[in-house]
Scaffold this motif. Structure first.
Motif, short mmCIF file in Angstrom:
data_model
loop_
_atom_site.label_atom_id
_atom_site.label_comp_id
_atom_site.label_asym_id
_atom_site.label_seq_id
_atom_site.Cartn_x
_atom_site.Cartn_y
_atom_site.Cartn_z
N ARG A 49 0.81 -1.22 0.00
CA ARG A 49 0.00 0.00 0.00
C ARG A 49 0.84 1.27 0.00
NH1 ARG A 49 -3.03 -1.89 4.45
NH2 ARG A 49 -4.61 -3.33 3.74
N ARG A 72 -0.17 5.30 -0.71
CA ARG A 72 -0.37 6.18 0.43
C ARG A 72 0.37 7.50 0.23
NH1 ARG A 72 2.78 7.47 4.74
NH2 ARG A 72 4.43 6.08 4.17
N ARG A 113 -9.31 6.27 -1.01
CA ARG A 113 -8.82 5.84 0.31
C ARG A 113 -9.80 4.90 0.97
NH1 ARG A 113 -6.87 11.40 2.92
NH2 ARG A 113 -4.93 11.64 1.79
N ALA A 158 3.11 5.22 8.33
CA ALA A 158 1.94 5.16 7.46
C ALA A 158 0.70 5.60 8.25
CB ALA A 158 1.73 3.74 6.95
N SER A 211 -5.20 4.69 8.85
CA SER A 211 -6.31 4.23 8.01
C SER A 211 -5.85 3.19 6.99
CB SER A 211 -6.93 5.42 7.28
OG SER A 211 -5.95 6.10 6.53
N SER A 212 -4.53 3.06 6.77
CA SER A 212 -4.10 2.09 5.77
C SER A 212 -3.98 0.68 6.36
CB SER A 212 -2.76 2.52 5.16
OG SER A 212 -1.78 2.60 6.16
N TYR A 213 -4.31 0.52 7.64
CA TYR A 213 -4.21 -0.81 8.25
C TYR A 213 -5.57 -1.36 8.64
CZ TYR A 213 0.76 0.02 8.43
OH TYR A 213 2.05 0.27 8.08
#
Lengths: 332, 503
Positions: free
Chosen positions: A12, A16, A331, B139, B142-144
């Motif tokens: 990701r 990001r 997102r 990071a 929210s990316s997890y």
């Protein structure tokens, strides 16, 4: 489990980085494109002084937009900024011209008035849980009304020290120069960027914009932070007013009509989400420059009327709001 | 060996909300180095007790002592500084900030007021490594996944040098491997002498991890017990205040239905959502939809309700071909749909119980024909009583009800329409065992009364207990339709899911 998470995180990562910086990069790209296009089309456009003039003509807007960035990052809005700018010019002009106060006393007083107004609005917004839109709308009418209590006519500033500062030009290499206002505005922007990135206050601003409820449960000083951002915005508006009075050397109740909307537009074009929690101060600086450069291009064009500025700003806003929507949709 | 002195003692705690007595005279104590489970049905007062303890709510009566000293917290910040940290059911972090910031915000390492980002990231990495988590801390959160976010929340709570750690349903969104990891962390913290207050609806987890439990019912204390001395059946009995007979009653398999078909779907499908399927629901029949999350269960429900449009196939109701273009048309045909996401798609939290219940009926009649107040009251009183909605006050805001009772309000809304086919999407998720039994019994009763029910649930036991036949889904395809006879077990269903119905 941890290895799975690790790989998914790595996968990701590029996305990001892109999504966090896309709006700012888009604004930077747009600014560069406008500058190149202007340089190709108009003679004498591609010079450093043209860029510096954008700064000189918009120093007050930059300062106001910096304050607005704080507010919008928490998910709020401040509609009173234009009126506070006008009030500040009016108070300055009236005290210096009509009452003969020295600038060294007037300027701090004006900054104090703006800050106290912001502080009061922040307290009302937080403790009475009222929408910032309504509270600052009331603040806007209040400040605008106070201008006419001071006077209904334009008052010009004749204080010799003040006019000297207003007309001073600081020479830069390459026969370029800037005004004192630009130095102040750049210093404010730099200080704000530092505060937002390197201090607890700044990080709390982002946290509240992300989720006020979570911020509260994490034990962050939500009340203090929310009141602080409106105070900062009030201070920046007052300072913007001082710079505006340096720019026009007068005070008038009809000054800076609609400037709150220009400031909001600059912040949004700079990539800050209106819902809060995401954005950079550098974006706001770029946003102000984009607005300023549109005006410059239109004045270089010569045949276009000034309302084309508004039309372009409108189109740009649509484009950037759509861009934000796309990014946040991806997102999610 | 005498137990060590309690680190936290709450006695005679009372808390009242407008119209609801949330806690009355509750005693609670927490010993260092133990995992203490707080048990009770939804609405028993667990969340309120925790919020009182952490200073989110002020208490109306009683006293709280921490290490022998009286305390009265006015906010989470204060309780945190006193050493009480909480990880809530929904992860209460800021998803827009980085993982490292979420752990350290409010107490970032600084020099001369300047945040030291590098040091912060390094310490966050170390801290998470201690929880067997190796992720990029710069990071955004929210990316997890939710599981990782949960771990980050715990890392934050633990690092605030907590003496008391409150975990409010931390496991509800974790898979079994993640739960094991959480328990490892909990045991380590326990060994360090931290007192852990643990709330979970999963009884197996309670028995695996907790040393002691306190049971609440209807805002009052039932008692405090050592986990090793209280059996599961006794525990459930104490939680719901009656024996498990209600649940047992349903153990008999429902008799098969041989009535005429009500809804027939023939090769009905929607591109990208669900492959064409053929399914017949008879009058008075309960059809269970089994399958993993994302296997197309909800998609079938939405097609039958007209919330999505079918791209292929045909649908017949009472043998008559129909096209359900909107939910409204489906409602006119007697189909009702209780959605999975009761908060977002169903209830209006700021309206009262009465207003929520009559909403669908009012919509059916049209806004120009308001329902007379007396009719409203009669209907609402009837269903509040029939479904045992607590508190039994039609003027209470739905927001103030517990999850199980909110679900019942949603059910009541559709039941007053007297539908012929009721589609229930995960009606028992996230609600406690007592409310679950009530809803299950209600489904059985409704079907006995001639109503057809399409029952979607992730819990196979529940599907099996209620359904006359079970449709099994896998990868957005209906792979098998199994009559619920003696040969059908959860094992058979799971095999069918696993094999894709090929055998």
């Amino acid at each position: 489990m941890s290895s799975d998470i690790l790989t998914s995180a790595r996968l990701r990562l590029p996305g990001r980085l892109r999504s966090a910086y896309i709006p700012v990069l888009a604004t930077a790209g747009l600014l560069a494109a406008m500058f190149v296009a202007g340089g190709v089309r108009y003679e004498g456009f591609a010079s450093g002084q043209v860029v510096l003039n954008v700064f000189i003509d918009n120093a007050f807007l930059l300062v106001v937009a910096v304050g607005m960035t704080f507010v919008i990052l928490t998910g709020g809005i401040d509609l009173s900024v234009g009126a506070v700018v006008a009030l500040s010019t009016m108070v300055s002009a009236s005290l210096m011209t009509d009452h003969g106060w020295p600038p060294l006393l007037v300027v701090p007083l004006v900054l104090l008035i703006g800050s106290v107004l912001g502080l009061a609005m922040g307290c009302i917004i937080h403790y009475f849980e009222i929408q910032p839109f309504i509270v600052t709308l009331a603040g806007m009418f209040l400040a605008r009304g106070l201008c006419y209590v001071i006077g209904t006519e334009s008052i010009s500033i004749t204080d010799p020290d003040y006019t000297a500062v207003a007309q001073a030009r600081i020479a830069l290499p390459g026969e370029m120069s800037v005004s004192v206002s630009v130095l102040i505005a750049v210093a404010v922007a730099g200080a704000a960027a530092y505060v937002l990135h390197y201090t607890r206050l700044g990080r709390n601003v982002y946290a509240i914009g992300g989720s006020e409820q979570s911020a509260l449960l994490m034990g962050l000083p939500v009340a203090r932070t929310k009141i602080a951002v409106y105070t900062i915005s009030g201070f920046c508006s007052a300072l913007g007013g001082v710079l505006f009075s340096l720019y026009t050397l007068s005070g008038y109740g009809l000054n800076a009509l609609g400037m709150e909307l220009d400031a909001i537009a600059a912040v949004v074009i700079g990539g800050t989400l209106l819902t809060g929690g995401s954005g950079y101060l550098a974006g706001t600086v770029l946003g102000v420059l984009v607005l300023g450069l549109i005006q410059t291009i239109i004045s270089f064009e010569g045949t276009l009327s000034s309302w084309w500025t508004k039309i372009f700003i409108g189109l740009l806003l649509f484009a950037f709001i759509l861009l934000q929507r796309l990014i946040s949709a991806r997102r999610a | 060996m005498a137990p060590p002195a309690p680190i936290l003692q709450m006695s005679g705690i009372c808390k009242e909300f407008p119209g609801v007595k949330a806690l009355s005279g509750v005693d609670f104590r927490l010993l260092p180095g133990e995992v203490h489970a707080l048990m009770g049905e939804n609405g028993a007062g667990k969340s309120t007790l925790i919020k009182v303890l952490t200073g989110v709510y002020a208490i109306d009566g009683g006293r709280i002592t921490l290490e022998g000293e009286d305390v009265a917290f006015t906010g989470p910040l204060q309780s945190q500084q006193a050493g009480i940290s909480t990880v809530y059911q929904e992860v209460n972090l800021c998803a827009n900030l980085s993982v490292a910031e979420n752990i350290f915000i409010g107490r970032e390492p600084r020099r001369l007021g300047r945040i030291q980002w590098k040091r912060m990231r390094r310490r966050a990495t170390e801290l998470l490594a201690g929880l067997d988590l190796d992720i990029d801390v710069s990071a955004p959160l929210s990316s997890y996944s939710l599981a990782v976010q949960q771990m980050v929340a715990i890392a934050r709570a633990v690092d605030i040098s907590a003496r008391v750690l409150i975990l409010d349903e931390p496991t509800s969104s974790l898979d079994s491997g993640e739960v094991e990891q959480l328990f490892r962390v909990m045991r380590r913290l326990k060994a360090e002498g931290i007192a852990i207050l643990f709330v979970s609806h999963f009884l197996d987890q309670i028995y695996e991890i907790s040393d002691r439990m306190t049971i609440l019912r209807n805002g009052s204390l039932v008692g405090e017990y050592l986990t090793s001395e209280l059996g599961q059946v006794e525990l459930v009995g104490k939680m719901i205040g009656r024996e498990l007979a209600d649940l047992e009653k349903l153990e008999d398999r429902p008799p098969a239905r041989t009535s005429e078909p009500l809804v027939e779907a023939e090769a009905l499908g929607r591109g990208g959502a669900i492959e064409p399927f053929t399914l017949t629901v008879h009058k008075g029949e309960v059809v269970g939809l089994a399958g993993l999350l994302g296997s197309g269960r909800t998609e079938i429900a939405r097609l039958l309700f007209g919330a999505d449009h079918a791209s292929t196939g045909a649908l017949r109701i009472d043998g008559e071909p129909v096209t359900l273009r909107t939910p409204r048309l489906a409602m006119n045909r007697g189909i009702a749909f209780c959605s999975e996401n009761r908060r977002a798609e169903g209830l209006v939290p700021d309206l009262t119980v009465r207003e929520n219940i009559v909403l669908a009926l009012q919509a059916m009649r049209g806004w120009s024909r308001p329902i007379p107040r007396r009719t409203q009251d009669e209907l609402v009183d009837k269903y509040v009583a029939a479904l045992n909605i607590r508190p039994a006050d039609p003027d209470q805001l739905v927001r103030n009800l517990s999850g199980g009772n909110q679900q019942k309000v949603l059910l009541a809304r559709w039941l007053i329409l007297e539908p012929r086919l009721l589609i229930l999407d995960e009606p028992t998720r996230g609600i406690d065992v007592g409310a679950k039994a009530e809803i299950q019994r209600l489904v059985a009763e409704l079907s006995d009364g001639g109503m057809a029910v399409l029952f979607v649930s992730a819990e196979l036991e529940e599907v099996l207990r209620l359904s006359h036949k079970v449709a099994v889904l896998r990868d957005r395809r209906l792979v098998a339709e199994l009559p619920n006879d003696d040969g059908l077990t959860t094992g058979v269903i799971m095999e069918t899911i696993a094999s894709g119905g090929r055998s």
